[in-house]
Design a protein around this motif. Structure first.
Motif, mmCIF file in Angstrom:
data_model
loop_
_atom_site.group_PDB
_atom_site.id
_atom_site.type_symbol
_atom_site.label_atom_id
_atom_site.label_comp_id
_atom_site.label_asym_id
_atom_site.label_seq_id
_atom_site.Cartn_x
_atom_site.Cartn_y
_atom_site.Cartn_z
ATOM 1 N N LEU A 80 0.815 -1.213 0.000
ATOM 2 C CA LEU A 80 0.000 0.000 0.000
ATOM 3 C C LEU A 80 0.850 1.265 0.000
ATOM 4 O O LEU A 80 0.521 2.244 -0.672
ATOM 5 C CB LEU A 80 -0.947 -0.006 1.200
ATOM 6 N N VAL A 81 1.955 1.233 0.735
ATOM 7 C CA VAL A 81 2.860 2.394 0.747
ATOM 8 C C VAL A 81 3.454 2.621 -0.641
ATOM 9 O O VAL A 81 3.495 3.751 -1.136
ATOM 10 C CB VAL A 81 3.980 2.227 1.805
ATOM 11 N N LEU A 82 3.892 1.552 -1.280
ATOM 12 C CA LEU A 82 4.474 1.689 -2.619
ATOM 13 C C LEU A 82 3.436 2.201 -3.621
ATOM 14 O O LEU A 82 3.740 3.072 -4.442
ATOM 15 C CB LEU A 82 5.066 0.361 -3.086
ATOM 16 N N ILE A 83 2.225 1.677 -3.568
ATOM 17 C CA ILE A 83 1.176 2.131 -4.478
ATOM 18 C C ILE A 83 0.835 3.599 -4.216
ATOM 19 O O ILE A 83 0.566 4.357 -5.148
ATOM 20 C CB ILE A 83 -0.068 1.232 -4.372
ATOM 21 N N SER A 84 0.874 4.009 -2.960
ATOM 22 C CA SER A 84 0.574 5.410 -2.646
ATOM 23 C C SER A 84 1.594 6.364 -3.269
ATOM 24 O O SER A 84 1.284 7.530 -3.524
ATOM 25 C CB SER A 84 0.503 5.625 -1.134
ATOM 26 N N LEU A 85 2.793 5.869 -3.558
ATOM 27 C CA LEU A 85 3.811 6.702 -4.198
ATOM 28 C C LEU A 85 3.427 7.106 -5.624
ATOM 29 O O LEU A 85 3.963 8.063 -6.162
ATOM 30 C CB LEU A 85 5.163 5.991 -4.209
ATOM 31 N N VAL A 86 2.489 6.355 -6.218
ATOM 32 C CA VAL A 86 2.018 6.708 -7.549
ATOM 33 C C VAL A 86 1.225 8.013 -7.486
ATOM 34 O O VAL A 86 1.261 8.823 -8.407
ATOM 35 C CB VAL A 86 1.133 5.582 -8.129
ATOM 36 N N PHE A 87 0.510 8.228 -6.370
ATOM 37 C CA PHE A 87 -0.361 9.386 -6.244
ATOM 38 C C PHE A 87 0.244 10.502 -5.389
ATOM 39 O O PHE A 87 -0.088 11.662 -5.564
ATOM 40 C CB PHE A 87 -1.692 8.948 -5.629
ATOM 41 N N LEU A 88 1.112 10.134 -4.460
ATOM 42 C CA LEU A 88 1.759 11.096 -3.578
ATOM 43 C C LEU A 88 3.268 11.003 -3.766
ATOM 44 O O LEU A 88 3.769 10.052 -4.340
ATOM 45 C CB LEU A 88 1.413 10.789 -2.123
ATOM 46 N N GLY A 89 3.982 11.928 -3.221
ATOM 47 C CA GLY A 89 5.445 11.853 -3.282
ATOM 48 C C GLY A 89 5.970 12.048 -4.685
ATOM 49 O O GLY A 89 5.561 12.975 -5.382
ATOM 50 N N THR B 119 5.695 8.577 -9.545
ATOM 51 C CA THR B 119 6.224 7.817 -10.680
ATOM 52 C C THR B 119 5.481 6.492 -10.784
ATOM 53 O O THR B 119 4.873 6.013 -9.833
ATOM 54 C CB THR B 119 7.730 7.522 -10.516
ATOM 55 N N ALA B 120 5.548 5.889 -11.948
ATOM 56 C CA ALA B 120 4.877 4.614 -12.176
ATOM 57 C C ALA B 120 5.534 3.457 -11.416
ATOM 58 O O ALA B 120 4.943 2.387 -11.277
ATOM 59 C CB ALA B 120 4.854 4.298 -13.667
ATOM 60 N N TRP B 121 6.744 3.660 -10.905
ATOM 61 C CA TRP B 121 7.436 2.598 -10.165
ATOM 62 C C TRP B 121 6.666 2.168 -8.927
ATOM 63 O O TRP B 121 6.862 1.073 -8.414
ATOM 64 C CB TRP B 121 8.840 3.043 -9.770
ATOM 65 N N GLY B 122 5.799 2.999 -8.416
ATOM 66 C CA GLY B 122 5.007 2.644 -7.237
ATOM 67 C C GLY B 122 4.088 1.466 -7.474
ATOM 68 O O GLY B 122 3.689 0.776 -6.535
ATOM 69 N N TRP B 123 3.741 1.209 -8.754
ATOM 70 C CA TRP B 123 2.849 0.083 -9.058
ATOM 71 C C TRP B 123 3.493 -1.267 -8.754
ATOM 72 O O TRP B 123 2.812 -2.285 -8.738
ATOM 73 C CB TRP B 123 2.381 0.143 -10.502
ATOM 74 N N ILE B 124 4.797 -1.281 -8.499
ATOM 75 C CA ILE B 124 5.458 -2.530 -8.095
ATOM 76 C C ILE B 124 4.873 -3.027 -6.776
ATOM 77 O O ILE B 124 4.982 -4.205 -6.435
ATOM 78 C CB ILE B 124 7.000 -2.344 -8.020
ATOM 79 N N GLY B 125 4.211 -2.138 -6.044
ATOM 80 C CA GLY B 125 3.561 -2.493 -4.789
ATOM 81 C C GLY B 125 2.408 -3.464 -4.952
ATOM 82 O O GLY B 125 1.947 -4.064 -3.983
ATOM 83 N N VAL B 126 1.947 -3.665 -6.177
ATOM 84 C CA VAL B 126 0.883 -4.634 -6.434
ATOM 85 C C VAL B 126 1.366 -6.047 -6.099
ATOM 86 O O VAL B 126 0.589 -6.885 -5.638
ATOM 87 C CB VAL B 126 0.408 -4.535 -7.903
ATOM 88 N N ILE B 127 2.642 -6.302 -6.299
ATOM 89 C CA ILE B 127 3.183 -7.649 -6.062
ATOM 90 C C ILE B 127 3.111 -8.040 -4.587
ATOM 91 O O ILE B 127 2.528 -9.088 -4.268
ATOM 92 C CB ILE B 127 4.612 -7.778 -6.626
ATOM 93 N N PRO B 128 3.673 -7.261 -3.650
ATOM 94 C CA PRO B 128 3.539 -7.670 -2.250
ATOM 95 C C PRO B 128 2.091 -7.641 -1.769
ATOM 96 O O PRO B 128 1.691 -8.455 -0.930
ATOM 97 C CB PRO B 128 4.404 -6.678 -1.468
#
Length: 67
Positions: A19-28, A31-40
């Motif tokens: 969830l923290v990684l996915i939130s980086l897509v919208f905050l911070g 970048t699209a790299w936050g979508w890697i959070g889908v895996i964990p």
């Protein structure tokens, strides 16, 4: 279906990290790299980690038989 190999604490940590990684897509950095959070997040939802299988790892508690 997959045999669970992740315990409750492992799943909770992965869900939070995902969830923290996915939130980086919208905050911070936004970048699209936050979508890697889908895996964990997905592995936490399934309770199964494909990387654990070949290594023979499991964080799941074993239930004692009541025979």
């Amino acid at each position: 279906m997959f045999k669970r190999n992740m315990g409750t604490v492992d799943r909770a940590i992965r869900a939070v990290v995902g969830l923290v990684l996915i939130s980086l897509v919208f905050l911070g950095p936004q970048t699209a790299w936050g979508w890697i959070g889908v895996i964990p997040l997905a592995t936490a939802a399934m309770g199964f980690c494909p990387a654990y299988s070949p290594l023979g790892l499991s964080t799941c508690k074993r239930h004692a038989s009541t025979n």
